[in-house]
Design an enzyme around this catalytic site. Structure first.
Site, PDB file in Angstrom:
ATOM      1  N   ARG A   1      27.493  36.118 -21.695  1.00 22.76           N
ATOM      2  CA  ARG A   1      28.560  36.767 -22.185  1.00 22.76           C
ATOM      3  C   ARG A   1      28.214  37.742 -22.624  1.00 22.76           C
ATOM      4  O   ARG A   1      29.750  38.484 -23.172  1.00 22.76           O
ATOM      5  CB  ARG A   1      29.159  35.889 -23.476  1.00 22.76           C
ATOM      6  CG  ARG A   1      29.325  34.192 -23.276  1.00 22.76           C
ATOM      7  CD  ARG A   1      29.321  32.986 -24.576  1.00 22.76           C
ATOM      8  NE  ARG A   1      28.271  33.683 -25.630  1.00 22.76           N
ATOM      9  CZ  ARG A   1      28.686  33.930 -25.844  1.00 22.76           C
ATOM     10  NH1 ARG A   1      29.348  34.107 -27.187  1.00 22.76           N
ATOM     11  NH2 ARG A   1      27.256  33.536 -27.548  1.00 22.76           N
TER      12      ARG A   1
ATOM     13  N   GLU B   1      11.447  21.607 -23.686  1.00 19.84           N
ATOM     14  CA  GLU B   1      11.931  20.834 -24.875  1.00 19.84           C
ATOM     15  C   GLU B   1      10.965  19.943 -25.563  1.00 19.84           C
ATOM     16  O   GLU B   1      10.190  19.457 -24.853  1.00 19.84           O
ATOM     17  CB  GLU B   1      13.388  20.065 -25.239  1.00 19.84           C
ATOM     18  CG  GLU B   1      14.510  20.753 -23.762  1.00 19.84           C
ATOM     19  CD  GLU B   1      16.005  20.690 -24.064  1.00 19.84           C
ATOM     20  OE1 GLU B   1      16.128  19.662 -24.703  1.00 19.84           O
ATOM     21  OE2 GLU B   1      16.736  20.882 -23.561  1.00 19.84           O
TER      22      GLU B   1
ATOM     23  N   GLU C   1      14.239  23.369 -18.872  1.00 15.15           N
ATOM     24  CA  GLU C   1      13.781  23.902 -20.364  1.00 15.15           C
ATOM     25  C   GLU C   1      12.924  23.399 -21.366  1.00 15.15           C
ATOM     26  O   GLU C   1      12.951  22.022 -21.176  1.00 15.15           O
ATOM     27  CB  GLU C   1      15.402  23.720 -20.633  1.00 15.15           C
ATOM     28  CG  GLU C   1      16.640  24.138 -20.104  1.00 15.15           C
ATOM     29  CD  GLU C   1      17.859  24.266 -20.874  1.00 15.15           C
ATOM     30  OE1 GLU C   1      18.381  22.949 -21.236  1.00 15.15           O
ATOM     31  OE2 GLU C   1      18.753  25.253 -20.206  1.00 15.15           O
TER      32      GLU C   1
ATOM     33  N   ASP D   1      14.602  19.828 -19.493  1.00 18.57           N
ATOM     34  CA  ASP D   1      15.788  19.438 -19.142  1.00 18.57           C
ATOM     35  C   ASP D   1      16.727  20.231 -17.803  1.00 18.57           C
ATOM     36  O   ASP D   1      16.543  21.610 -18.122  1.00 18.57           O
ATOM     37  CB  ASP D   1      16.936  19.816 -20.456  1.00 18.57           C
ATOM     38  CG  ASP D   1      17.878  19.992 -20.344  1.00 18.57           C
ATOM     39  OD1 ASP D   1      18.551  18.464 -19.499  1.00 18.57           O
ATOM     40  OD2 ASP D   1      19.317  20.626 -20.799  1.00 18.57           O
TER      41      ASP D   1
ATOM     42  N   ARG E   1      21.264  26.105 -12.565  1.00 15.02           N
ATOM     43  CA  ARG E   1      22.117  27.248 -13.627  1.00 15.02           C
ATOM     44  C   ARG E   1      23.715  27.676 -13.008  1.00 15.02           C
ATOM     45  O   ARG E   1      24.334  28.738 -13.591  1.00 15.02           O
ATOM     46  CB  ARG E   1      21.547  28.861 -14.294  1.00 15.02           C
ATOM     47  CG  ARG E   1      20.227  28.022 -14.674  1.00 15.02           C
ATOM     48  CD  ARG E   1      20.279  28.397 -15.965  1.00 15.02           C
ATOM     49  NE  ARG E   1      18.812  28.256 -17.004  1.00 15.02           N
ATOM     50  CZ  ARG E   1      18.786  26.967 -17.623  1.00 15.02           C
ATOM     51  NH1 ARG E   1      19.932  26.635 -18.024  1.00 15.02           N
ATOM     52  NH2 ARG E   1      17.490  27.311 -18.633  1.00 15.02           N
TER      53      ARG E   1
ATOM     54  N   THR F   1      16.162  23.954 -25.408  1.00 15.24           N
ATOM     55  CA  THR F   1      15.129  25.072 -25.160  1.00 15.24           C
ATOM     56  C   THR F   1      14.717  25.585 -26.121  1.00 15.24           C
ATOM     57  O   THR F   1      15.185  26.432 -27.349  1.00 15.24           O
ATOM     58  CB  THR F   1      15.951  26.012 -24.543  1.00 15.24           C
ATOM     59  OG1 THR F   1      16.666  25.647 -22.575  1.00 15.24           O
ATOM     60  CG2 THR F   1      14.185  27.074 -23.413  1.00 15.24           C
TER      61      THR F   1
ATOM     62  N   ASP G   1      21.273  16.212 -25.588  1.00 15.10           N
ATOM     63  CA  ASP G   1      20.666  17.061 -25.479  1.00 15.10           C
ATOM     64  C   ASP G   1      21.796  18.383 -26.392  1.00 15.10           C
ATOM     65  O   ASP G   1      22.380  18.829 -26.901  1.00 15.10           O
ATOM     66  CB  ASP G   1      21.056  17.744 -24.141  1.00 15.10           C
ATOM     67  CG  ASP G   1      19.791  19.059 -23.729  1.00 15.10           C
ATOM     68  OD1 ASP G   1      17.922  18.748 -24.613  1.00 15.10           O
ATOM     69  OD2 ASP G   1      19.673  19.652 -23.067  1.00 15.10           O
TER      70      ASP G   1
ATOM     71  N   THR H   1      16.234  14.170 -15.993  1.00 15.68           N
ATOM     72  CA  THR H   1      15.433  15.078 -17.328  1.00 15.68           C
ATOM     73  C   THR H   1      14.310  14.489 -17.551  1.00 15.68           C
ATOM     74  O   THR H   1      14.413  13.243 -17.672  1.00 15.68           O
ATOM     75  CB  THR H   1      16.691  14.417 -18.676  1.00 15.68           C
ATOM     76  OG1 THR H   1      17.668  14.910 -18.522  1.00 15.68           O
ATOM     77  CG2 THR H   1      16.172  15.486 -20.504  1.00 15.68           C
TER      78      THR H   1
ATOM     79  N   HIS I   1      16.609  30.819 -28.012  1.00 17.40           N
ATOM     80  CA  HIS I   1      16.965  30.613 -26.759  1.00 17.40           C
ATOM     81  C   HIS I   1      18.762  31.285 -27.201  1.00 17.40           C
ATOM     82  O   HIS I   1      19.862  31.557 -25.912  1.00 17.40           O
ATOM     83  CB  HIS I   1      17.531  29.499 -26.266  1.00 17.40           C
ATOM     84  CG  HIS I   1      17.316  28.740 -25.837  1.00 17.40           C
ATOM     85  ND1 HIS I   1      18.033  29.305 -23.971  1.00 17.40           N
ATOM     86  CD2 HIS I   1      18.837  27.808 -25.843  1.00 17.40           C
ATOM     87  CE1 HIS I   1      18.340  27.976 -23.089  1.00 17.40           C
ATOM     88  NE2 HIS I   1      18.686  27.529 -24.353  1.00 17.40           N
TER      89      HIS I   1
ATOM     90  N   GLU J   1      15.765  32.839 -18.801  1.00 15.37           N
ATOM     91  CA  GLU J   1      15.160  34.163 -20.567  1.00 15.37           C
ATOM     92  C   GLU J   1      15.007  35.012 -19.365  1.00 15.37           C
ATOM     93  O   GLU J   1      14.521  36.031 -19.898  1.00 15.37           O
ATOM     94  CB  GLU J   1      15.406  33.046 -21.405  1.00 15.37           C
ATOM     95  CG  GLU J   1      16.305  32.961 -21.643  1.00 15.37           C
ATOM     96  CD  GLU J   1      16.021  31.687 -23.784  1.00 15.37           C
ATOM     97  OE1 GLU J   1      15.431  32.073 -24.180  1.00 15.37           O
ATOM     98  OE2 GLU J   1      16.125  30.727 -23.156  1.00 15.37           O
TER      99      GLU J   1
ATOM    100  N   LYS K   1      23.579  19.321 -15.227  1.00 18.15           N
ATOM    101  CA  LYS K   1      21.716  19.079 -16.380  1.00 18.15           C
ATOM    102  C   LYS K   1      21.702  17.321 -16.135  1.00 18.15           C
ATOM    103  O   LYS K   1      21.048  16.571 -16.643  1.00 18.15           O
ATOM    104  CB  LYS K   1      22.621  19.020 -17.473  1.00 18.15           C
ATOM    105  CG  LYS K   1      22.848  20.433 -18.248  1.00 18.15           C
ATOM    106  CD  LYS K   1      21.396  20.969 -18.442  1.00 18.15           C
ATOM    107  CE  LYS K   1      22.262  21.944 -19.242  1.00 18.15           C
ATOM    108  NZ  LYS K   1      20.951  22.825 -19.681  1.00 18.15           N
TER     109      LYS K   1
ATOM    110  N   GLN L   1      26.101  25.237 -13.402  1.00 16.16           N
ATOM    111  CA  GLN L   1      26.469  24.948 -15.176  1.00 16.16           C
ATOM    112  C   GLN L   1      27.357  27.037 -15.148  1.00 16.16           C
ATOM    113  O   GLN L   1      28.027  25.868 -15.669  1.00 16.16           O
ATOM    114  CB  GLN L   1      24.963  25.576 -16.186  1.00 16.16           C
ATOM    115  CG  GLN L   1      25.484  25.387 -17.244  1.00 16.16           C
ATOM    116  CD  GLN L   1      24.107  25.478 -18.057  1.00 16.16           C
ATOM    117  OE1 GLN L   1      22.937  26.134 -17.156  1.00 16.16           O
ATOM    118  NE2 GLN L   1      24.317  25.673 -19.202  1.00 16.16           N
TER     119      GLN L   1
HETATM  120 MN    MN Z   1      18.581  21.604 -22.342  1.00 13.81          MN
END
Ligand code: MN
Length: 424
Positions: A143, A202, A200, A234, A238, A351, A127, A258, A134, A365, A254, A241
């Site tokens: 961050r 994709e 996600e 995907d 969160r 994404t 992935d 999928t 994104h 997001e 993840k 993660q």
């Molecule tokens: Mn992904």
């Protein structure tokens, strides 16, 4: 427009007109899974068509429960089969099939009457993180403001190696994962169901031709190694993660599921939607240079349907043109180190987010890290997915008044296991 005699193929908005001919694997009640092609409201049985001598099926493995053998046969075989199918199914084509009603009844099945299976044996799943918006949004959310892109991002497609074993076909339920999270890192981790389950949106590319260990590919060669494309969700936890992600990237967050669409849309069908690469802030290293247009103009949407709701609510509308690295660039970069690529490798784009909030391709997001809820059209809100929620991806391009569609990629969230251990 090239018209077909098969029911539904010329209906406006149909995903599967004659110009599409996506491949998949299907079964009817009491029969084994085999390869088929979608046309209008039907699936055409390629194994039966080959057995009847109407297509050059020799060595294509159409009677197998995966497209891998056909994919490995290469571009000349794909082109031969596509040309023959076009002739058989065109309104003004050869009558070889159309004029045999008994055979038609045997090889054409209503889509509503078949079960779709995973279209390929997935050899590997990688992935990527090829969408610039994104990457920018994620950097800012995770961050802090002004974090921007990591220094490597403008120079290469970033990726992690995912789990091939948990790639599932549309319609497979998705169980909410258990995992370690740290809502308050100072207090240490806790175990429980993910509270921040996300999607996600994709675009998945399927590798058809393998490479040898140590072999590299140019971008132009990589294009020839690709068979086609699928919708890909995907699913991502969160909170898991966030706690596990440093320093080696996603792992459990993840690895639980999928989802991909059952129909593989070929490069040939997507020719009208090819577009040049986006403007870049910096030149790429020569091994990533593109001498042709390998990007696509395809609309992608996600709809959410809460448990028991009669109506779906659109939560994402985006477009594959928001990607910054093309599928052959992903493959050329993947092979650069000499990594052996295999028939059936699945490459996720990452994404795909556009510039505005409705175009953001995941809930993290859309809600800006769980701060601003998404309002559903039928009432109610979401920060992240709830048990019973169903999410459906759709995707298509439009040219000459025709839609080349991907069908649907759907998954419904089941509650997390009540306890840990075999049998739960
Ligand atoms: Mn992904």
């Amino acid at each position: 427009m090239n018209r077909s005699w098969v029911t539904g193929a010329d209906r406006p908005g149909c995903d599967f007109p004659l110009a599409n001919l996506p491949y998949g694997v299907f079964s009817t009640p009491g029969t084994a899974a085999r390869c088929g092609v979608a046309i209008g409201d039907c699936v055409l049985d390629l194994a039966a068509l080959g057995a009847a001598g109407l297509i050059p099926g020799q060595g294509c493995g159409f009677d197998e429960s995966a497209l891998n053998r056909f994919m490995a046969a290469g571009p000349q075989v794909w082109e031969g089969v596509r040309n023959r199918l076009t002739t058989l199914l065109a309104l003004d084509g050869a009558g070889d099939l159309r004029n045999q009603p008994a055979l038609c009844a045997q090889v054409l099945h209503p889509l509503s009457a078949v079960t779709m299976h995973l279209p390929i044996r997935v050899a590997g799943y990688t992935d990527f993180f090829a969408g610039r918006q994104h990457a920018l949004n994620s950097g800012t959310i995770l961050r802090g403001p002004g974090a921007g892109l990591t220094p490597n991002w403008p120079h290469m497609p970033i990726a992690y190696n995912g789990r091939a074993s948990t790639v599932v076909v549309s319609g497979t339920p998705v169980r909410r994962p258990l995992g370690q999270t740290a809502p308050d890192p100072a207090a240490g981790p806790v175990l429980g169901p993910s509270q921040r389950l996300d999607i996600e949106v994709e675009f998945g590319a399927l590798v058809a031709l393998p490479t040898e260990l140590g072999q590299t590919l140019t971008v132009a060669e990589a294009w020839e190694h690709l068979f086609g494309f699928v919708l890909l969700n995907d699913w991502s936890a969160r909170d898991i993660q966030r706690w596990e992600g440093q320093p080696l990237g996603p792992f459990q967050s993840k690895a639980f599921a999928t989802s991909i669409s059952p129909w593989v849309v070929t490069r040939a069908a997507l020719e009208p939607f090819r577009r040049p690469a986006p403007e870049r802030d910096n030149p790429l290293l020569p091994y990533l240079h593109e001498e042709a247009d390998y990007f696509f103009d395809l609309t992608l949407e996600a709809h959410l349907t809460p448990a028991g709701a009669a109506q779906a609510s659109r939560i994402v509308q985006t477009n594959t043109r928001h990607l910054s690295y093309s599928a052959p660039q992903l493959l050329a970069h993947h092979a650069l180190c000499g990594c052996r690529m295999q028939t059936g490798d699945l490459l996720g784009s990452g994404t795909i987010s556009g510039p505005e909030r409705p175009n953001f391709g995941c809930l993290m997001e859309q809600t800006w890290g769980g701060r601003d809820p998404v309002t559903l059209e039928q009432g109610g809100t979401r920060m992240f997915l709830e048990d019973g929620d169903s999410v459906t991806l759709t995707g298509w391009g439009e040219a000459d008044g025709q839609r080349i569609g991907f069908g649907r990629c759907e998954g419904t969230i089941l509650p997390a296991p009540a306890r840990i251990g075999r049998g739960h």
